[in-house]
Design an enzyme around this catalytic site. Structure first.
Site, PDB file in Angstrom:
ATOM      1  N   ASN A  23       0.873  -1.179   0.000  1.00  0.00           N
ATOM      2  CA  ASN A  23       0.000   0.000   0.000  1.00  0.00           C
ATOM      3  C   ASN A  23       0.909   1.228   0.000  1.00  0.00           C
ATOM      4  O   ASN A  23       2.088   1.128   0.341  1.00  0.00           O
ATOM      5  CB  ASN A  23      -0.975  -0.039   1.189  1.00  0.00           C
ATOM      6  CG  ASN A  23      -0.308   0.271   2.518  1.00  0.00           C
ATOM      7  OD1 ASN A  23       0.345   1.298   2.681  1.00  0.00           O
ATOM      8  ND2 ASN A  23      -0.457  -0.631   3.476  1.00  0.00           N
ATOM      9  N   ASN A  77      -7.749  -7.860   9.726  1.00  0.00           N
ATOM     10  CA  ASN A  77      -7.803  -8.456   8.389  1.00  0.00           C
ATOM     11  C   ASN A  77      -7.914  -9.981   8.402  1.00  0.00           C
ATOM     12  O   ASN A  77      -8.030 -10.604   7.357  1.00  0.00           O
ATOM     13  CB  ASN A  77      -6.570  -8.047   7.576  1.00  0.00           C
ATOM     14  CG  ASN A  77      -6.498  -6.550   7.363  1.00  0.00           C
ATOM     15  OD1 ASN A  77      -5.492  -5.916   7.651  1.00  0.00           O
ATOM     16  ND2 ASN A  77      -7.590  -5.962   6.894  1.00  0.00           N
ATOM     17  N   ARG A  96       0.784 -11.575   2.197  1.00  0.00           N
ATOM     18  CA  ARG A  96       0.022 -11.816   3.430  1.00  0.00           C
ATOM     19  C   ARG A  96      -0.661 -13.177   3.466  1.00  0.00           C
ATOM     20  O   ARG A  96      -1.263 -13.538   4.485  1.00  0.00           O
ATOM     21  CB  ARG A  96      -1.017 -10.689   3.660  1.00  0.00           C
ATOM     22  CG  ARG A  96      -0.383  -9.323   3.913  1.00  0.00           C
ATOM     23  CD  ARG A  96      -1.343  -8.328   4.547  1.00  0.00           C
ATOM     24  NE  ARG A  96      -1.736  -8.729   5.909  1.00  0.00           N
ATOM     25  CZ  ARG A  96      -2.556  -8.034   6.691  1.00  0.00           C
ATOM     26  NH1 ARG A  96      -3.086  -6.904   6.261  1.00  0.00           N
ATOM     27  NH2 ARG A  96      -2.860  -8.456   7.909  1.00  0.00           N
ATOM     28  N   ARG A 150      -8.978  -4.147  -1.839  1.00  0.00           N
ATOM     29  CA  ARG A 150      -8.497  -5.471  -1.418  1.00  0.00           C
ATOM     30  C   ARG A 150      -9.586  -6.542  -1.572  1.00  0.00           C
ATOM     31  O   ARG A 150      -9.347  -7.616  -2.083  1.00  0.00           O
ATOM     32  CB  ARG A 150      -8.043  -5.431   0.038  1.00  0.00           C
ATOM     33  CG  ARG A 150      -6.876  -4.511   0.302  1.00  0.00           C
ATOM     34  CD  ARG A 150      -5.604  -5.033  -0.333  1.00  0.00           C
ATOM     35  NE  ARG A 150      -4.471  -4.172  -0.058  1.00  0.00           N
ATOM     36  CZ  ARG A 150      -3.715  -4.232   1.027  1.00  0.00           C
ATOM     37  NH1 ARG A 150      -3.959  -5.142   1.952  1.00  0.00           N
ATOM     38  NH2 ARG A 150      -2.704  -3.401   1.192  1.00  0.00           N
ATOM     39  N   HIS A 179      -8.700  -0.053   2.710  1.00  0.00           N
ATOM     40  CA  HIS A 179      -9.626  -0.858   3.518  1.00  0.00           C
ATOM     41  C   HIS A 179     -10.717   0.077   4.044  1.00  0.00           C
ATOM     42  O   HIS A 179     -10.446   1.244   4.348  1.00  0.00           O
ATOM     43  CB  HIS A 179      -8.925  -1.471   4.739  1.00  0.00           C
ATOM     44  CG  HIS A 179      -8.117  -2.698   4.454  1.00  0.00           C
ATOM     45  ND1 HIS A 179      -6.877  -2.916   5.020  1.00  0.00           N
ATOM     46  CD2 HIS A 179      -8.372  -3.784   3.683  1.00  0.00           C
ATOM     47  CE1 HIS A 179      -6.404  -4.088   4.611  1.00  0.00           C
ATOM     48  NE2 HIS A 179      -7.285  -4.633   3.795  1.00  0.00           N
ATOM     49  N   ASP A 181     -11.912   0.236   6.912  1.00  0.00           N
ATOM     50  CA  ASP A 181     -11.676   0.719   8.285  1.00  0.00           C
ATOM     51  C   ASP A 181     -10.744   1.929   8.366  1.00  0.00           C
ATOM     52  O   ASP A 181     -10.573   2.493   9.438  1.00  0.00           O
ATOM     53  CB  ASP A 181     -11.164  -0.419   9.185  1.00  0.00           C
ATOM     54  CG  ASP A 181      -9.792  -0.933   8.788  1.00  0.00           C
ATOM     55  OD1 ASP A 181      -9.173  -0.393   7.848  1.00  0.00           O
ATOM     56  OD2 ASP A 181      -9.321  -1.894   9.426  1.00  0.00           O
ATOM     57  N   CYS A 275      -7.301  -1.558  12.919  1.00  0.00           N
ATOM     58  CA  CYS A 275      -6.819  -2.761  12.219  1.00  0.00           C
ATOM     59  C   CYS A 275      -5.843  -3.569  13.051  1.00  0.00           C
ATOM     60  O   CYS A 275      -5.571  -4.721  12.721  1.00  0.00           O
ATOM     61  CB  CYS A 275      -6.285  -2.449  10.824  1.00  0.00           C
ATOM     62  SG  CYS A 275      -5.145  -1.126  10.702  1.00  0.00           S
TER      63      CYS A 275
HETATM   64  N1  ARG Z   1       0.444  -3.322   5.643  1.00  0.00           N
HETATM   65  C1  ARG Z   1      -0.882  -3.821   5.841  1.00  0.00           C
HETATM   66  C2  ARG Z   1      -1.529  -4.102   4.484  1.00  0.00           C
HETATM   67  O1  ARG Z   1      -1.297  -3.366   3.567  1.00  0.00           O
HETATM   68  C3  ARG Z   1      -1.695  -2.850   6.639  1.00  0.00           C
HETATM   69  C4  ARG Z   1      -3.045  -3.364   6.948  1.00  0.00           C
HETATM   70  C5  ARG Z   1      -3.893  -2.406   7.699  1.00  0.00           C
HETATM   71  N2  ARG Z   1      -5.147  -3.004   7.939  1.00  0.00           N
HETATM   72  C6  ARG Z   1      -6.322  -2.386   7.877  1.00  0.00           C
HETATM   73  N3  ARG Z   1      -7.386  -3.087   8.153  1.00  0.00           N
HETATM   74  N4  ARG Z   1      -6.441  -1.161   7.517  1.00  0.00           N
HETATM   75  O2  ARG Z   1      -2.258  -5.048   4.332  1.00  0.00           O
END
Ligand code: ARG
Length: 299
Positions: A23, A77, A96, A150, A179, A181, A275
């Site tokens: 991201n 997540n 991930r 995502r 996301h 959130d 998150c």
């Molecule tokens: N580096 C993680 C990603 O890009 C950060 C995730 C943050 N999560 C969230 N629910 N906003 O997946």
């Protein structure tokens, strides 16, 4: 009504680092300039978050992290939970995907301990990144479900079937707010804090059709970039990455107390308070899904 404490899971931050980019906030180069320093700061920040969640009234359950899977510190997540049913995520990025097995194993353990009844996973190929993209609105009795960055739109009917609950689709159009959130926060009193430019026009219309104007709170660029929308609301408390004074005042006026936490090391990975948590005790309450069902009937 029974007044149980919310149960919130977090992940131990011992293996957290910023080592890849999935991201636009992620800065592995900055991180590598002072690994040890940032690691220490991350551990301190994670402890401060735990303390703030407890001060806000939650029981906190900690899961171990794993080497090579630094983003496990973002368990929002990992899956969606409602009525003791857990639907485990399918991550969009290969970086991930290794988390899926570990979260599955952990949640099966919670089931064995009697904390969950059902643990399943999204079908293969149906990307959905957990509660980060699917937020339960307790007062309205429905989920808000983000898609387009995502998670895929096809995940939404899967959610509705699994939980027997409506999920209102909201299309996300900004890479920076990937996301739900990070740009959308329903509060216990019915207010919704949101960052309009993260959403498609249709999504903004949907939000305005369901949430009355006096309950809509617009986050500023500064609020959103400071990950303040990515907050954990428990009753009248909101655990949040250190907010600008204006946002704090707006929330105070509505009767909310902000518990600020310095989460800078985690913001280098594009995440903050919400998150870094996963609430395990969400349940259907007696209130109905009337507003969303009415809005649906009208469209
Ligand atoms: N580096 C993680 C990603 O890009 C950060 C995730 C943050 N999560 C969230 N629910 N906003 O997946």
């Amino acid at each position: 009504m029974m007044n149980r404490k919310p149960t919130i899971m977090i992940t131990d931050a011992g293996h957290f680092e910023v080592s890849y980019v999935i991201n636009p906030w992620m800065t592995p180069d900055a991180w590598s300039k002072d690994r040890e320093g940032y690691r220490q700061k991350a551990l301190a920040a994670s402890n401060a978050l735990k303390a703030a969640l407890e001060a806000a009234g939650a029981d906190v359950l900690k899961m171990d992290g794993a080497a090579g899977l630094p983003d496990m510190v973002f368990p929002a997540n990992a899956g969606i939970v409602l009525d003791r049913r857990m639907l485990v995520a399918r991550f969009r990025y290969p970086e991930r995907r290794g988390e899926e097995e570990l979260f599955l194993e952990f949640f099966r353990g919670l089931k064995a301990r009697g904390l969950l009844d059902v643990v399943e996973q999204f079908p293969e190929g149906v990307f959905q990144e957990g509660a980060g993209d699917c937020i339960w609105d307790a007062g309205r009795g429905h989920f808000w479900a983000g898609f387009g960055q995502r998670s895929v739109r096809e995940s939404i009917p899967v959610i509705e079937r699994f939980f027997a609950a409506p999920a209102v689709p909201l299309e996300l159009i900004s890479e920076r707010f990937y996301h739900l959130d990070v740009c959308f926060l329903p509060l216990s009193g019915g207010e919704v804090v949101y960052y309009p430019s993260a959403f498609s026009e249709a999504a903004r219309d949907t939000i305005r059709a369901i949430v009355p104007p006096e309950q809509l709170i617009e986050a500023s660029d500064e609020d959103a970039a400071g990950f303040c929308v990515n907050a954990v609301n428990i009753g009248r408390n909101i655990v949040m990455a250190t907010p600008p004074a204006r946002l704090k005042a707006v929330l105070a006026e509505r009767g909310y107390t902000v518990l600020p936490v310095d989460l800078a090391p985690f913001m280098m990975s594009g995440g903050a308070a919400y998150c870094m948590t996963l609430r395990l005790d969400r349940a259907h309450e007696t209130t109905s899904a009337a507003p969303v069902l009415a809005a649906r009937a009208a469209s």
